[in-house]
Structure formats: C-alpha cells, structure tokens
Design a protein around this motif. Structure first.
Motif, PDB file in Angstrom:
ATOM      1  N   MET A  58       0.820  -1.211   0.000  1.00 25.37           N
ATOM      2  CA  MET A  58       0.000   0.000   0.000  1.00 25.37           C
ATOM      3  C   MET A  58       0.854   1.262   0.000  1.00 25.37           C
ATOM      4  N   LEU A  59       1.952   1.241   0.805  1.00 27.21           N
ATOM      5  CA  LEU A  59       2.837   2.402   0.859  1.00 27.21           C
ATOM      6  C   LEU A  59       3.468   2.671  -0.497  1.00 27.21           C
ATOM      7  N   ARG A  60       3.815   1.566  -1.181  1.00 23.25           N
ATOM      8  CA  ARG A  60       4.399   1.718  -2.520  1.00 23.25           C
ATOM      9  C   ARG A  60       3.405   2.362  -3.477  1.00 23.25           C
ATOM     10  N   TYR A  61       2.151   1.975  -3.363  1.00 26.63           N
ATOM     11  CA  TYR A  61       1.107   2.551  -4.222  1.00 26.63           C
ATOM     12  C   TYR A  61       0.954   4.044  -3.949  1.00 26.63           C
ATOM     13  N   ILE A  62       0.961   4.419  -2.661  1.00 30.51           N
ATOM     14  CA  ILE A  62       0.799   5.830  -2.306  1.00 30.51           C
ATOM     15  C   ILE A  62       1.968   6.660  -2.841  1.00 30.51           C
ATOM     16  N   LEU A  63       3.192   6.159  -2.630  1.00 31.04           N
ATOM     17  CA  LEU A  63       4.366   6.887  -3.123  1.00 31.04           C
ATOM     18  C   LEU A  63       4.343   7.013  -4.635  1.00 31.04           C
ATOM     19  N   HIS A  64       3.903   5.960  -5.299  1.00 33.89           N
ATOM     20  CA  HIS A  64       3.837   5.983  -6.766  1.00 33.89           C
ATOM     21  C   HIS A  64       2.865   7.061  -7.237  1.00 33.89           C
ATOM     22  N   ARG A  65       1.699   7.156  -6.608  1.00 35.61           N
ATOM     23  CA  ARG A  65       0.703   8.147  -7.025  1.00 35.61           C
ATOM     24  C   ARG A  65       1.192   9.573  -6.725  1.00 35.61           C
ATOM     25  N   VAL A  66       1.839   9.742  -5.573  1.00 36.63           N
ATOM     26  CA  VAL A  66       2.337  11.081  -5.224  1.00 36.63           C
ATOM     27  C   VAL A  66       3.434  11.515  -6.198  1.00 36.63           C
ATOM     28  N   LEU A  67       4.335  10.600  -6.525  1.00 39.88           N
ATOM     29  CA  LEU A  67       5.418  10.944  -7.461  1.00 39.88           C
ATOM     30  C   LEU A  67       4.887  11.242  -8.851  1.00 39.88           C
ATOM     31  N   LEU A  68       3.788  10.587  -9.230  1.00 41.63           N
ATOM     32  CA  LEU A  68       3.202  10.882 -10.539  1.00 41.63           C
ATOM     33  C   LEU A  68       2.577  12.274 -10.575  1.00 41.63           C
ATOM     34  N   ALA A  69       2.127  12.762  -9.432  1.00 42.88           N
ATOM     35  CA  ALA A  69       1.487  14.077  -9.399  1.00 42.88           C
ATOM     36  C   ALA A  69       2.508  15.208  -9.573  1.00 42.88           C
ATOM     37  N   LEU A  70       3.758  14.987  -9.139  1.00 41.13           N
ATOM     38  CA  LEU A  70       4.754  16.058  -9.193  1.00 41.13           C
ATOM     39  C   LEU A  70       5.090  16.491 -10.615  1.00 41.13           C
ATOM     40  N   PRO A  71       5.387  15.549 -11.552  1.00 47.28           N
ATOM     41  CA  PRO A  71       5.632  15.991 -12.933  1.00 47.28           C
ATOM     42  C   PRO A  71       4.427  16.688 -13.555  1.00 47.28           C
ATOM     43  N   THR A  72       3.244  16.257 -13.165  1.00 46.45           N
ATOM     44  CA  THR A  72       2.041  16.904 -13.695  1.00 46.45           C
ATOM     45  C   THR A  72       2.004  18.372 -13.297  1.00 46.45           C
ATOM     46  N   LEU A  73       2.302  18.634 -12.027  1.00 45.69           N
ATOM     47  CA  LEU A  73       2.308  20.024 -11.563  1.00 45.69           C
ATOM     48  C   LEU A  73       3.396  20.845 -12.253  1.00 45.69           C
ATOM     49  N   LEU A  74       4.567  20.224 -12.468  1.00 51.21           N
ATOM     50  CA  LEU A  74       5.656  20.942 -13.143  1.00 51.21           C
ATOM     51  C   LEU A  74       5.267  21.285 -14.577  1.00 51.21           C
ATOM     52  N   ILE A  75       4.663  20.336 -15.291  1.00 53.80           N
ATOM     53  CA  ILE A  75       4.242  20.587 -16.673  1.00 53.80           C
ATOM     54  C   ILE A  75       3.204  21.702 -16.713  1.00 53.80           C
ATOM     55  N   VAL A  76       2.280  21.659 -15.778  1.00 53.51           N
ATOM     56  CA  VAL A  76       1.249  22.708 -15.717  1.00 53.51           C
ATOM     57  C   VAL A  76       1.885  24.067 -15.454  1.00 53.51           C
ATOM     58  N   ALA A  77       2.869  24.106 -14.560  1.00 50.33           N
ATOM     59  CA  ALA A  77       3.545  25.378 -14.272  1.00 50.33           C
ATOM     60  C   ALA A  77       4.205  25.937 -15.527  1.00 50.33           C
ATOM     61  N   VAL A  78       4.837  25.064 -16.300  1.00 50.81           N
ATOM     62  CA  VAL A  78       5.493  25.518 -17.543  1.00 50.81           C
ATOM     63  C   VAL A  78       4.445  26.051 -18.517  1.00 50.81           C
ATOM     64  N   ILE A  79       3.348  25.314 -18.661  1.00 48.34           N
ATOM     65  CA  ILE A  79       2.304  25.741 -19.605  1.00 48.34           C
ATOM     66  C   ILE A  79       1.703  27.085 -19.192  1.00 48.34           C
ATOM     67  N   VAL A  80       1.426  27.236 -17.892  1.00 48.17           N
ATOM     68  CA  VAL A  80       0.853  28.498 -17.406  1.00 48.17           C
ATOM     69  C   VAL A  80       1.829  29.652 -17.638  1.00 48.17           C
ATOM     70  N   PHE A  81       3.102  29.425 -17.353  1.00 43.29           N
ATOM     71  CA  PHE A  81       4.114  30.476 -17.538  1.00 43.29           C
ATOM     72  C   PHE A  81       4.199  30.896 -19.006  1.00 43.29           C
ATOM     73  N   VAL A  82       4.254  29.911 -19.894  1.00 39.90           N
ATOM     74  CA  VAL A  82       4.365  30.218 -21.330  1.00 39.90           C
ATOM     75  C   VAL A  82       3.108  30.924 -21.827  1.00 39.90           C
ATOM     76  N   MET A  83       1.947  30.450 -21.393  1.00 44.68           N
ATOM     77  CA  MET A  83       0.692  31.072 -21.826  1.00 44.68           C
ATOM     78  C   MET A  83       0.629  32.539 -21.426  1.00 44.68           C
ATOM     79  N   MET A  84       1.047  32.823 -20.193  1.00 44.99           N
ATOM     80  CA  MET A  84       0.978  34.213 -19.732  1.00 44.99           C
ATOM     81  C   MET A  84       1.962  35.095 -20.488  1.00 44.99           C
ATOM     82  N   ARG A  85       3.109  34.530 -20.895  1.00 42.99           N
ATOM     83  CA  ARG A  85       4.074  35.336 -21.647  1.00 42.99           C
ATOM     84  C   ARG A  85       3.634  35.541 -23.095  1.00 42.99           C
ATOM     85  N   MET A  86       2.698  34.733 -23.571  1.00 41.10           N
ATOM     86  CA  MET A  86       2.217  34.874 -24.950  1.00 41.10           C
ATOM     87  C   MET A  86       1.096  35.908 -25.064  1.00 41.10           C
TER      88      MET A  86
END
Length: 313
Positions: free
Chosen positions: A1-29
C-alpha cells in the motif's frame, strides 16, 4: 500500500511541473506589457525600464521562469496589479468561499444520487427506474444559471426567505452564513445529481450482469445480501472517480453559480482578473486551480483501493 501511495504522489509532481510551464508560457504569450499596465497611462520610459527590471521582465525568458519557480516554491505568487495585495492571500480567501459552496454541494449530491442511481439499476425497466432516469435527465438539461435565477426569484423575492445578494462566511456567523449558502449549494447539488445518478446507475447495471452476482443469487442469497456483499462496493468505484472529477473541477471555480449568487469565489476572482488584465492574479489562479484539481484526484486515487483492491497491485 505504501508503494502505491508513493507511486501516485510521485506521478502528481511531474504533472504540476508541466502545468507550471504551460501556465508560464501562456501568460508570456498574452499581448501587452505587464509593467506598462502597472504604470497605467503614465508615459515615462525611465520608470517603465526600472519597473521592468524590478519585475525581472528584462531578463531572458528561461531566467524569468527560474526566478518565478523560485518564488513559487517559497509561496510568493506576486502582487495584484489592481488591488496591490499578495496574490496568495487573494486566492486563499476566494478559495474558502468556493470550498464552502462546492464541498457541501458535492456531498449532498452524492448522498442523494448514489442510492437513487443504484436503486434505479436494481429496479431496471420499472416505474422506479424510469422516474429516477427522468429526474436525472431533467437535472442535466437545466442550465445552472437558470436554476439559480429561479431560486432567487422564488425563495429570495417572492417568499422572502433567503438573502439574494451578498455573502457571509460561516466562520464569522454560522447561522447567517448558512442562509446565504442554501440556494447556491442547492442549485449546484441538483445540477451535479444528474451526472452522478447516471453514473451510479450504469456502473451498478454493469456489476449486476457479472457472473459472480448470478452465482450469489444461485446460492440462495437474498437481494439485499447480494447488494450489500457483492454489488454496491464494486459499483461504487466508477462513481467515486466521477465524484473526484466533479469535486476537483468545481473547486477550481463554479463560475456560473458564483456569478449568479454574487459569491466572491475563486472562479469569480479569475473572471474579474481576466477583465482587469491582472496578470499575476490570472497566473496564480490558473496554477492554484490546477494544483487543487491534481490534489483532489490524488486523494481519490489513494482511496480507490478501498473499493477495488486490484488497483494497488
């Protein structure tokens, strides 16, 4: 179960980073110079250059992103151009309003829709099924703004039971705050009930057609025992996913409901900031809304093994 939780949390981090990049680029456009917007109609090249330097707009785009991320990680989302307030404070105060609206509405909708949908599936092709499906389609077909206006007209103006304009936080005055929230929560809950009833009904019908349900009935189990032991828990998993998507989406701003009932929620803040071209607030809103959506769905994923143990494998 702990492995599953860590896996889901780690998957969320790249998603947030990608969103941050998209938001930054959109605002500069977006056309326009934020520094000039802050200065308004003042034509002063030296002041403009100094302000651009202070905001870091004269640096390369990659350096701007690094500086923005550094501030972001420390909780600094900048200052509002129009209100001269920290963006994070504005987001938190607006999100509190949205949470008071959305969480009770989704909870109420789930509480009523899931039993109704499962009952309709259990009584498929009967009068009960037709009645529940008709109600669900009616809720889905009604525009949320129209339902809100009807509530305002009937309960606010004709019957004079509830306030039609304004907002009082339940943390300041619980009784008065609840009076202000009854109509928006009820209208939002009724609209969302349509979606959840249909999902609960369809998922329950699929489960009832599986062989282990037939086997349980062949063993002589009563319908209540079949439902309680074998059907309801398995049928709830897809509906749980839909509840998470609904909750995450609405916490990002129930713009129509907030506008109709003049609630200062985060959707209302985002719309006002777009019209005012308040770039820091728009940027903060987009990032905050996305983070909330990812967080809610992460929580849904973490609870998913309770309904379907195969997920943790």
């Amino acid at each position: 179960m702990l492995r599953y939780i860590l896996h889901r949390v780690l998957l969320a981090l790249p998603t947030l980073l990608i969103v941050a990049v998209i938001v930054f680029v959109m605002m500069r456009m977006i056309p326009g110079d934020p520094a000039q917007l802050i200065l308004g109609d003042i034509e002063n090249p030296e002041a403009l250059a100094r302000l651009r330097s202070e905001l870091g707009l004269d640096r390369p785009i990659l350096m701007q992103f690094v500086l923005w991320m550094t501030k972001l990680l420390s909780g600094d989302l900048g200052m509002s151009v129009t209100q001269q307030r920290p963006v994070l404070d504005m987001l938190l105060s607006s999100f509190a309003v949205t949470a008071w609206l959305v969480v009770p509405a989704v909870f109420l909708a789930s509480l009523l829709a899931i039993p109704a949908g499962m009952l309709a599936a259990w009584k498929q092709n009967t009068v009960v099924d037709v009645t529940v499906v008709t109600i669900a389609i009616a809720f889905l077909s009604v525009p949320s703004f129209w339902l809100g206006l009807v509530f305002l007209l009937v309960f606010g103006l004709w019957l004079d039971l509830l306030p039609v304009v304004g907002y009082v936080s339940p943390t300041e005055d619980f009784r008065e705050g609840v009076r202000y929230l009854i109509m928006p929560v009820a209208s939002l809950a009724l609209i969302e009930m349509g979606v959840l009833i249909r999902m609960a009904r369809s998922s329950t019908i699929e489960v009832l057609r599986l062989e282990y349900i037939t086997h349980a009935r062949a063993k002589g189990l009563g319908e209540i025992a079949v439902a309680r032991r074998h059907a309801l828990k398995n049928a709830l998993a897809p509906t749980w996913t839909m509840i998470g998507l609904t909750l995450g989406g609405l916490l990002g701003g129930a713009v129509v409901t907030e506008t109709v009932f003049t609630l200062p929620g985060i959707g209302h803040l985002l719309v006002e900031s777009i019209f005012a071209r308040d770039y820091p607030v728009v940027q903060g809103c987009l990032l905050f809304v996305t983070a909330i959506y990812v967080f809610v769905n992460l929580v849904v994923d973490l609870f998913y093994p309770l309904f379907d143990p195969r997920v943790r494998l």
